[in-house]
Design a protein around this motif. Sequence first.
Motif, PDB file in Angstrom:
ATOM      1  N   VAL A 192       0.865  -1.180   0.000  1.00 33.56           N
ATOM      2  CA  VAL A 192       0.000   0.000   0.000  1.00 33.56           C
ATOM      3  C   VAL A 192       0.904   1.233   0.000  1.00 33.56           C
ATOM      4  CG1 VAL A 192      -1.724   1.280   1.340  1.00 33.56           C
ATOM      5  CG2 VAL A 192      -1.877  -1.213   1.181  1.00 33.56           C
ATOM      6  N   LEU A 193       0.441   2.296  -0.616  1.00 40.05           N
ATOM      7  CA  LEU A 193       1.219   3.531  -0.706  1.00 40.05           C
ATOM      8  C   LEU A 193       0.628   4.554   0.266  1.00 40.05           C
ATOM      9  CD1 LEU A 193       1.451   3.649  -4.621  1.00 40.05           C
ATOM     10  CD2 LEU A 193       2.997   2.528  -3.001  1.00 40.05           C
ATOM     11  N   PRO A 194       1.111   4.607   1.508  1.00 43.29           N
ATOM     12  CA  PRO A 194       0.519   5.484   2.526  1.00 43.29           C
ATOM     13  C   PRO A 194       0.545   6.949   2.120  1.00 43.29           C
ATOM     14  CG  PRO A 194       2.033   3.908   3.522  1.00 43.29           C
ATOM     15  CD  PRO A 194       2.241   3.823   2.042  1.00 43.29           C
ATOM     16  N   GLY A 195      -0.521   7.662   2.460  1.00 48.78           N
ATOM     17  CA  GLY A 195      -0.586   9.085   2.194  1.00 48.78           C
ATOM     18  C   GLY A 195      -0.960   9.450   0.777  1.00 48.78           C
ATOM     19  N   SER A 196      -1.357   8.472  -0.031  1.00 51.23           N
ATOM     20  CA  SER A 196      -1.663   8.748  -1.438  1.00 51.23           C
ATOM     21  C   SER A 196      -3.154   8.944  -1.694  1.00 51.23           C
ATOM     22  CB  SER A 196      -1.137   7.609  -2.321  1.00 51.23           C
ATOM     23  OG  SER A 196      -1.648   6.357  -1.892  1.00 51.23           O
ATOM     24  N   ALA A 197      -3.998   8.830  -0.662  1.00 55.98           N
ATOM     25  CA  ALA A 197      -5.433   9.023  -0.846  1.00 55.98           C
ATOM     26  C   ALA A 197      -5.734  10.476  -1.198  1.00 55.98           C
ATOM     27  CB  ALA A 197      -6.190   8.639   0.424  1.00 55.98           C
ATOM     28  N   PRO A 198      -6.768  10.713  -1.998  1.00 57.47           N
ATOM     29  CA  PRO A 198      -7.141  12.107  -2.293  1.00 57.47           C
ATOM     30  C   PRO A 198      -7.590  12.819  -1.015  1.00 57.47           C
ATOM     31  CG  PRO A 198      -8.800  10.565  -3.120  1.00 57.47           C
ATOM     32  CD  PRO A 198      -7.649   9.737  -2.682  1.00 57.47           C
ATOM     33  N   PRO A 199      -7.074  14.002  -0.739  1.00 55.90           N
ATOM     34  CA  PRO A 199      -7.394  14.688   0.516  1.00 55.90           C
ATOM     35  C   PRO A 199      -8.882  14.918   0.722  1.00 55.90           C
ATOM     36  CG  PRO A 199      -5.524  15.733  -0.569  1.00 55.90           C
ATOM     37  CD  PRO A 199      -6.082  14.746  -1.537  1.00 55.90           C
ATOM     38  N   TRP A 200      -9.636  15.144  -0.351  1.00 54.13           N
ATOM     39  CA  TRP A 200     -11.056  15.453  -0.225  1.00 54.13           C
ATOM     40  C   TRP A 200     -11.874  14.265   0.265  1.00 54.13           C
ATOM     41  CZ3 TRP A 200     -13.530  12.008  -3.188  1.00 54.13           C
ATOM     42  CH2 TRP A 200     -12.881  11.520  -4.336  1.00 54.13           C
ATOM     43  N   LEU A 201     -11.310  13.041   0.196  1.00 51.32           N
ATOM     44  CA  LEU A 201     -12.074  11.862   0.602  1.00 51.32           C
ATOM     45  C   LEU A 201     -12.119  11.707   2.118  1.00 51.32           C
ATOM     46  CD1 LEU A 201     -13.681   9.433  -0.453  1.00 51.32           C
ATOM     47  CD2 LEU A 201     -11.525   8.142  -0.534  1.00 51.32           C
ATOM     48  N   GLY A 202     -11.062  12.154   2.809  1.00 54.53           N
ATOM     49  CA  GLY A 202     -11.048  12.048   4.262  1.00 54.53           C
ATOM     50  C   GLY A 202     -10.833  10.641   4.772  1.00 54.53           C
ATOM     51  N   LEU A 203     -10.013   9.858   4.066  1.00 54.99           N
ATOM     52  CA  LEU A 203      -9.737   8.476   4.461  1.00 54.99           C
ATOM     53  C   LEU A 203      -8.234   8.280   4.569  1.00 54.99           C
ATOM     54  CD1 LEU A 203     -10.542   5.501   4.950  1.00 54.99           C
ATOM     55  CD2 LEU A 203     -10.521   5.179   2.466  1.00 54.99           C
ATOM     56  N   THR A 204      -7.797   7.762   5.722  1.00 62.93           N
ATOM     57  CA  THR A 204      -6.412   7.355   5.900  1.00 62.93           C
ATOM     58  C   THR A 204      -6.359   5.841   5.795  1.00 62.93           C
ATOM     59  OG1 THR A 204      -5.949   9.230   7.352  1.00 62.93           O
ATOM     60  CG2 THR A 204      -4.429   7.370   7.453  1.00 62.93           C
ATOM     61  N   GLY A 205      -5.656   5.330   4.797  1.00 65.79           N
ATOM     62  CA  GLY A 205      -5.640   3.901   4.535  1.00 65.79           C
ATOM     63  C   GLY A 205      -6.376   3.589   3.240  1.00 65.79           C
ATOM     64  N   ARG A 206      -6.561   2.303   2.998  1.00 61.49           N
ATOM     65  CA  ARG A 206      -7.198   1.853   1.750  1.00 61.49           C
ATOM     66  C   ARG A 206      -8.372   0.934   2.055  1.00 61.49           C
ATOM     67  NH1 ARG A 206      -6.643  -2.880  -1.873  1.00 61.49           N
ATOM     68  NH2 ARG A 206      -7.441  -2.202  -3.903  1.00 61.49           N
ATOM     69  N   LEU A 207      -9.458   1.142   1.347  1.00 61.61           N
ATOM     70  CA  LEU A 207     -10.602   0.234   1.384  1.00 61.61           C
ATOM     71  C   LEU A 207     -10.747  -0.438   0.027  1.00 61.61           C
ATOM     72  CD1 LEU A 207     -13.298   2.320   3.279  1.00 61.61           C
ATOM     73  CD2 LEU A 207     -12.484   0.053   3.973  1.00 61.61           C
ATOM     74  N   ASN A 208     -10.953  -1.727   0.044  1.00 63.53           N
ATOM     75  CA  ASN A 208     -11.238  -2.484  -1.168  1.00 63.53           C
ATOM     76  C   ASN A 208     -12.581  -3.179  -0.977  1.00 63.53           C
ATOM     77  OD1 ASN A 208     -10.410  -5.651  -2.449  1.00 63.53           O
ATOM     78  ND2 ASN A 208     -10.809  -3.881  -3.726  1.00 63.53           N
ATOM     79  N   ILE A 209     -13.517  -2.903  -1.869  1.00 65.51           N
ATOM     80  CA  ILE A 209     -14.847  -3.502  -1.815  1.00 65.51           C
ATOM     81  C   ILE A 209     -14.945  -4.494  -2.968  1.00 65.51           C
ATOM     82  CG2 ILE A 209     -17.332  -3.092  -1.889  1.00 65.51           C
ATOM     83  CD1 ILE A 209     -15.032  -0.190  -1.131  1.00 65.51           C
ATOM     84  N   THR A 210     -15.034  -5.777  -2.646  1.00 65.13           N
ATOM     85  CA  THR A 210     -15.054  -6.830  -3.644  1.00 65.13           C
ATOM     86  C   THR A 210     -16.417  -7.488  -3.660  1.00 65.13           C
ATOM     87  OG1 THR A 210     -12.691  -7.264  -3.337  1.00 65.13           O
ATOM     88  CG2 THR A 210     -13.978  -8.974  -4.403  1.00 65.13           C
ATOM     89  N   LEU A 211     -17.038  -7.540  -4.828  1.00 69.68           N
ATOM     90  CA  LEU A 211     -18.367  -8.132  -4.989  1.00 69.68           C
ATOM     91  C   LEU A 211     -18.255  -9.474  -5.700  1.00 69.68           C
ATOM     92  CD1 LEU A 211     -20.437  -5.033  -6.194  1.00 69.68           C
ATOM     93  CD2 LEU A 211     -19.649  -5.630  -3.880  1.00 69.68           C
TER      94      LEU A 211
END
Length: 221
Positions: A192-211
């Motif tokens: 995972v690449l820490p700190g790469s989330a878009p700032p406007w999303l307000g999420l620290t870390g990564r979420l993966n939603i698999t269907l």
Amino acid sequence: MDTELFPRERAEPAPGAVHMPDWLDTNQQRTLLDACRTWALPPAGLRTVRTPGGGTMTARQVCLGWHWYPYAYARTVVDGDGAPVKPFPAWLGELGRRAVTAALGPQAQPPEPYDIALINFYDGDARMGMHRDADEKADAPVVSFSLGDSCVFRFGNPETRARPYTDVELRSGDLFVFGGPSRFAYHGVPRVLPGSAPPWLGLTGRLNITLRVSGLRADAT
């Protein structure tokens, strides 16, 4: 990145596997994140997954529709608080079907509806070893949405965890679908690449939603 010399484009790293960058718009990402935060609450909330050998997965998980535990499905959180699994929402299934059409075409639509969501949360140190999604009784395409931090997604082949594989950078809003000859390909997240989330999303870390489509009877346990 706000600007890039070469815009990211749709790619097919293996037959039947399609990466579509920026498929979720900002509003869809925010809506999905809000839903994930609700689903992560107890009961049947975010948990650490323990393997039969006594190890633990570094990515934490919550399930919808059917509860996955290594290596089966149940209607309750049998390896956690024992609560009934949270329901799988119809709107999420519809989003999955739209994703399949966009990536693979309408002919790839499964005859049964999507009824499983596995939601994995990765902090900066989490990763996922090479594995196959092979506990379902159906071979419908797997749909994967990414939110938050970018990651290196390693997509391999159905025969072995080793090469050949392709490393793909998945960013917030990206869609990855794999079906057909790649439905049971090995895949994982080595980094995972820490700190790469878009700032406007307000999420620290990564979420993966698999269907996934379970292929299981509604009255199965």
